[in-house]
Design a protein around this motif. Structure first.
Motif, PDB file in Angstrom:
ATOM      1  N   PRO A 196       0.795  -1.227   0.000  1.00  0.00           N
ATOM      2  CA  PRO A 196       0.000   0.000   0.000  1.00  0.00           C
ATOM      3  C   PRO A 196       0.827   1.277   0.000  1.00  0.00           C
ATOM      4  O   PRO A 196       0.264   2.367   0.082  1.00  0.00           O
ATOM      5  CB  PRO A 196      -0.774  -0.124   1.327  1.00  0.00           C
ATOM      6  CG  PRO A 196       0.183  -0.849   2.235  1.00  0.00           C
ATOM      7  CD  PRO A 196       0.931  -1.822   1.339  1.00  0.00           C
ATOM      8  N   HIS A 197       2.154   1.173  -0.126  1.00  0.00           N
ATOM      9  CA  HIS A 197       2.966   2.379   0.093  1.00  0.00           C
ATOM     10  C   HIS A 197       4.266   2.290  -0.707  1.00  0.00           C
ATOM     11  O   HIS A 197       5.247   1.708  -0.249  1.00  0.00           O
ATOM     12  CB  HIS A 197       3.257   2.480   1.603  1.00  0.00           C
ATOM     13  CG  HIS A 197       3.924   3.751   2.026  1.00  0.00           C
ATOM     14  ND1 HIS A 197       3.872   4.223   3.312  1.00  0.00           N
ATOM     15  CD2 HIS A 197       4.678   4.646   1.349  1.00  0.00           C
ATOM     16  CE1 HIS A 197       4.546   5.350   3.407  1.00  0.00           C
ATOM     17  NE2 HIS A 197       5.066   5.619   2.222  1.00  0.00           N
ATOM     18  N   THR A 198       4.247   2.869  -1.904  1.00  0.00           N
ATOM     19  CA  THR A 198       5.493   2.927  -2.689  1.00  0.00           C
ATOM     20  C   THR A 198       5.693   4.330  -3.271  1.00  0.00           C
ATOM     21  O   THR A 198       4.734   5.097  -3.435  1.00  0.00           O
ATOM     22  CB  THR A 198       5.498   1.918  -3.852  1.00  0.00           C
ATOM     23  OG1 THR A 198       4.532   2.317  -4.837  1.00  0.00           O
ATOM     24  CG2 THR A 198       5.181   0.503  -3.385  1.00  0.00           C
ATOM     25  N   HIS A 199       6.946   4.623  -3.576  1.00  0.00           N
ATOM     26  CA  HIS A 199       7.309   5.883  -4.255  1.00  0.00           C
ATOM     27  C   HIS A 199       8.219   5.513  -5.426  1.00  0.00           C
ATOM     28  O   HIS A 199       9.410   5.271  -5.242  1.00  0.00           O
ATOM     29  CB  HIS A 199       8.076   6.806  -3.314  1.00  0.00           C
ATOM     30  CG  HIS A 199       7.346   7.139  -2.045  1.00  0.00           C
ATOM     31  ND1 HIS A 199       6.400   8.139  -1.970  1.00  0.00           N
ATOM     32  CD2 HIS A 199       7.431   6.612  -0.801  1.00  0.00           C
ATOM     33  CE1 HIS A 199       5.934   8.209  -0.726  1.00  0.00           C
ATOM     34  NE2 HIS A 199       6.539   7.291  -0.001  1.00  0.00           N
ATOM     35  N   LEU A 200       7.645   5.435  -6.611  1.00  0.00           N
ATOM     36  CA  LEU A 200       8.436   5.106  -7.801  1.00  0.00           C
ATOM     37  C   LEU A 200       8.542   6.343  -8.681  1.00  0.00           C
ATOM     38  O   LEU A 200       7.569   7.107  -8.809  1.00  0.00           O
ATOM     39  CB  LEU A 200       7.781   3.952  -8.574  1.00  0.00           C
ATOM     40  CG  LEU A 200       7.662   2.629  -7.796  1.00  0.00           C
ATOM     41  CD1 LEU A 200       6.926   1.575  -8.613  1.00  0.00           C
ATOM     42  CD2 LEU A 200       9.042   2.107  -7.384  1.00  0.00           C
TER      43      LEU A 200
ATOM     44  N   VAL B 114       0.467   6.123   7.984  1.00  0.00           N
ATOM     45  CA  VAL B 114       1.514   5.378   7.275  1.00  0.00           C
ATOM     46  C   VAL B 114       2.760   5.264   8.148  1.00  0.00           C
ATOM     47  O   VAL B 114       2.941   6.006   9.113  1.00  0.00           O
ATOM     48  CB  VAL B 114       1.882   6.036   5.916  1.00  0.00           C
ATOM     49  CG1 VAL B 114       0.676   6.126   5.003  1.00  0.00           C
ATOM     50  CG2 VAL B 114       2.520   7.402   6.089  1.00  0.00           C
ATOM     51  N   HIS B 115       3.608   4.360   7.803  1.00  0.00           N
ATOM     52  CA  HIS B 115       4.929   4.102   8.413  1.00  0.00           C
ATOM     53  C   HIS B 115       5.042   4.461   9.907  1.00  0.00           C
ATOM     54  O   HIS B 115       5.824   5.323  10.302  1.00  0.00           O
ATOM     55  CB  HIS B 115       6.062   4.734   7.604  1.00  0.00           C
ATOM     56  CG  HIS B 115       5.958   6.189   7.225  1.00  0.00           C
ATOM     57  ND1 HIS B 115       5.480   7.146   8.066  1.00  0.00           N
ATOM     58  CD2 HIS B 115       6.333   6.822   6.073  1.00  0.00           C
ATOM     59  CE1 HIS B 115       5.564   8.311   7.459  1.00  0.00           C
ATOM     60  NE2 HIS B 115       6.058   8.142   6.249  1.00  0.00           N
ATOM     61  N   VAL B 116       4.282   3.729  10.714  1.00  0.00           N
ATOM     62  CA  VAL B 116       4.363   3.891  12.176  1.00  0.00           C
ATOM     63  C   VAL B 116       5.670   3.252  12.667  1.00  0.00           C
ATOM     64  O   VAL B 116       5.972   2.104  12.344  1.00  0.00           O
ATOM     65  CB  VAL B 116       3.149   3.219  12.852  1.00  0.00           C
ATOM     66  CG1 VAL B 116       3.311   3.212  14.367  1.00  0.00           C
ATOM     67  CG2 VAL B 116       1.865   3.933  12.436  1.00  0.00           C
TER      68      VAL B 116
ATOM     69  N   SER C 294       5.956  -1.114   2.157  1.00  0.00           N
ATOM     70  CA  SER C 294       7.421  -1.086   1.994  1.00  0.00           C
ATOM     71  C   SER C 294       7.953   0.327   2.149  1.00  0.00           C
ATOM     72  O   SER C 294       9.096   0.524   2.517  1.00  0.00           O
ATOM     73  CB  SER C 294       7.814  -1.629   0.621  1.00  0.00           C
ATOM     74  OG  SER C 294       7.370  -0.750  -0.401  1.00  0.00           O
ATOM     75  N   ASP C 295       7.110   1.347   1.855  1.00  0.00           N
ATOM     76  CA  ASP C 295       7.585   2.732   1.744  1.00  0.00           C
ATOM     77  C   ASP C 295       8.810   2.771   0.833  1.00  0.00           C
ATOM     78  O   ASP C 295       9.767   3.497   1.088  1.00  0.00           O
ATOM     79  CB  ASP C 295       7.890   3.318   3.133  1.00  0.00           C
ATOM     80  CG  ASP C 295       8.073   4.834   3.078  1.00  0.00           C
ATOM     81  OD1 ASP C 295       7.842   5.425   2.012  1.00  0.00           O
ATOM     82  OD2 ASP C 295       8.470   5.413   4.106  1.00  0.00           O
ATOM     83  N   HIS C 296       8.760   1.946  -0.208  1.00  0.00           N
ATOM     84  CA  HIS C 296       9.913   1.850  -1.115  1.00  0.00           C
ATOM     85  C   HIS C 296      10.197   3.216  -1.739  1.00  0.00           C
ATOM     86  O   HIS C 296       9.352   3.777  -2.451  1.00  0.00           O
ATOM     87  CB  HIS C 296       9.615   0.825  -2.213  1.00  0.00           C
ATOM     88  CG  HIS C 296      10.740   0.654  -3.178  1.00  0.00           C
ATOM     89  ND1 HIS C 296      11.839  -0.136  -2.923  1.00  0.00           N
ATOM     90  CD2 HIS C 296      10.967   1.201  -4.407  1.00  0.00           C
ATOM     91  CE1 HIS C 296      12.672  -0.100  -3.943  1.00  0.00           C
ATOM     92  NE2 HIS C 296      12.169   0.717  -4.859  1.00  0.00           N
TER      93      HIS C 296
HETATM   94 ZN   LIG Z   1       6.405   6.987   1.933  1.00  0.00          ZN
END
Ligand SMILES: [Zn+2]
Ligand SMILES: NC(=O)NCCC(=O)O
Ligand SMILES: [Zn+2]
Length: 480
Positions: free
Chosen positions: A57-61, A238-240, A314-316
């Motif tokens: 649910p969490h990527t940055h491409l 997000v990202h706790v 992943s917060d990739h």
């Molecule tokens: Zn992020």
């Protein structure tokens, strides 16, 4: 061509059983024992799990950040995701003040089209609320199928929105059926702490962590939860990273406030001491919020186990060490924030979570796939194995021992934050809508085959809210 997966152990968020799975026209058409279809290609899954494909649910491409652009684009990033067992990603579409939302969304479509090897969707960043944004939002949500809105409470003078914008986003989300996501840190306080550190001559990567204390992640998380209650809306944090934030989420949920929380593998596995590595290597471990002292890891694992946190993103957000992370040599505040994790999210959770007895196999599937599909309006098309669902399937060898390394990973980046980690479990074959993307650990997919998925409005699944057992007569409720 039809495919028949034989002899595997099907695992969903609810069940585990021996069955064959028949796939026709990209859809799961039958599940049962001893299935036959003469023309079907047989895939032998003997000794393997048959999981629904991961939903990240969490990527940055292909994302601009800190004067550079992430090392992975939609082709390299989705390919690595597929190697790792993920078959759907939801990427963050950035927006800029004064630019129509539709223009930003088109920019993100252009980045993904022709490149993605698995299906994808977008969250939409909200930088401001004004008449133009208010007019465009219903179209984004209902016509474009972009049913989650992201507000940054940090990155002052870059992405940060103020509390008024967050509150109005929560109101609009409630009205139109969207889920609001927050990056919960106090950007104003962090900005002050960064200036103070730099003025004192403290420029090393470790000061990235020391200027972003967990106390203010907890503060921002609690503030966002309270604004959600005031707006009678819905929130996904997000990202706790820390115990303080987990406590705020748990407290809100106990009050019946519609709040959900995501953590990431890096916060479960790595700690603040990594930022102290010599020769500027600490920069590889610069995420926001930062890695925390080790004791927070237990709080995060416990929260995943007991359902106070529900998903793993992943917060990739990959940047090469050479030339990108190095932008922050001599000034930690210029290190691009983020790291590569899209490939290892799925297997790390299996190995460190299931095999170490921290979560059950069904919880694993829920956390890595099903819950995100439900929260973000993809279920049951994505996120489970059932008749009628997309055949997004991972055939997973739960006994394969391996060592994570940048020498063997498929992400387009020159280091791996989990370098040397010994894990057990590996995707062998990965199908996206019934087509091979990974076959016997080899990439056989096609860039551009991945489709944009329009998502349902929130809540797409009935929320089960049950009264708390131990507070008879009080208004407390718990989401299950
Ligand atoms: Zn992020
Ligand atoms: N997390 C991080 O450090 N980078 C990606 C952007 C964000 O999610 O805040
Ligand atoms: Zn963030």
């Amino acid at each position: 061509m039809a495919k028949l997966i034989r002899n595997g152990t099907v695992v969903t968020a609810a069940d585990q059983y021996q069955a064959d799975v028949l796939i026709e026209n990209g859809i799961i058409s039958q599940i049962g024992l001893n299935l036959e279809l003469e023309c079907a290609e047989i895939i032998d899954a003997q000794g393997c799990y048959v999981f629904p494909g991961g939903v990240d649910p969490h990527t940055h491409l292909d994302m601009p950040f800190g004067g550079t652009v992430t090392a992975d684009n939609f082709e390299t990033g989705t390919k690595a995701a597929a190697f790792g067992g993920t078959t759907t990603i939801i990427d963050f579409c950035l927006t800029n003040k004064g630019v129509p939302l539709s223009e930003s969304v088109q920019t993100w479509h252009n980045k993904a089209e022709g490149k993605a090897v698995i299906d994808y969707s977008f969250h939409l960043m909200i930088a401001e609320i004004n008449d133009e944004v208010l007019a465009e939002l219903p179209k984004m949500i209902h016509d474009e199928g972009i049913t989650s809105l992201k507000v940054f409470m940090a990155y002052k003078n870059v992405f940060q929105a103020d509390d008024g914008t967050l509150y109005r986003t929560l109101l609009e989300a409630k009205r139109h059926g969207a889920l609001v996501m927050v990056h919960a840190e106090n950007g104003d306080v962090i900005d002050y702490l960064i200036k103070e550190a730099l003025d004192a001559g403290n420029k090393e990567p470790i000061y990235h962590a020391l200027t972003r204390p967990s106390l203010i992640e907890g503060e921002a998380t609690g503030r966002a939860a309270k604004l959600t209650a005031l707006a009678n809306s819905q929130l996904y944090v997000v990202h706790v990273t820390c115990e303080e934030a987990v406590q705020q989420i748990a407290e809100a949920r106990n009050l019946g406030i519609d709040v959900w929380g995501e953590t990431c593998p890096q916060y479960l596995m790595l700690d603040q001491t990594y930022l102290e590595k010599p020769d500027f290597e600490g920069a590889k471990y610069v995420w926001s919020p930062p890695l925390r002292p080790k004791e927070h890891q237990d709080a995060l694992w416990t929260a995943l186990k007991n359902g106070q946190l529900q998903t793993l993103g992943s917060d990739h957000c990959s940047f090469n060490f050479k030339g990108q992370k190095e932008l922050g040599l001599g000034d930690f505040s210029k290190i691009p924030n983020g790291g590569p994790c899209i490939e290892d999210r799925f297997s790390i959770l299996f190995s460190e979570g299931v095999l170490k007895g921290r979560i059950t196999l069904n919880q694993f599937v829920d956390i890595v796939s099903t819950r995100s599909a439900k929260l973000f309006g993809l279920f049951p098309k994505k996120g489970t194995i059932a008749v009628g669902c997309d055949a997004d399937i991972v055939i997973f060898d739960g006994n394969a021992a391996r060592v994570i390394s940048s020498d063997t990973h498929h992400m387009n980046v020159d280091y791996n934050p989990f370098e040397g980690l010994e894990i057990t479990g590996e995707p062998v074959t990965v199908l996206s809508r019934g087509e091979y993307v990974i076959q016997n650990k080899k990439f056989v997919g096609t860039p551009g085959i991945g489709q944009f998925v329009k998502r349902k409005t929130y809540p797409s699944e009935p929320l089960q809210i049950k009264p708390k057992q131990d507070t008879v007569g009080q208004r407390g409720a718990t989401h299950v």
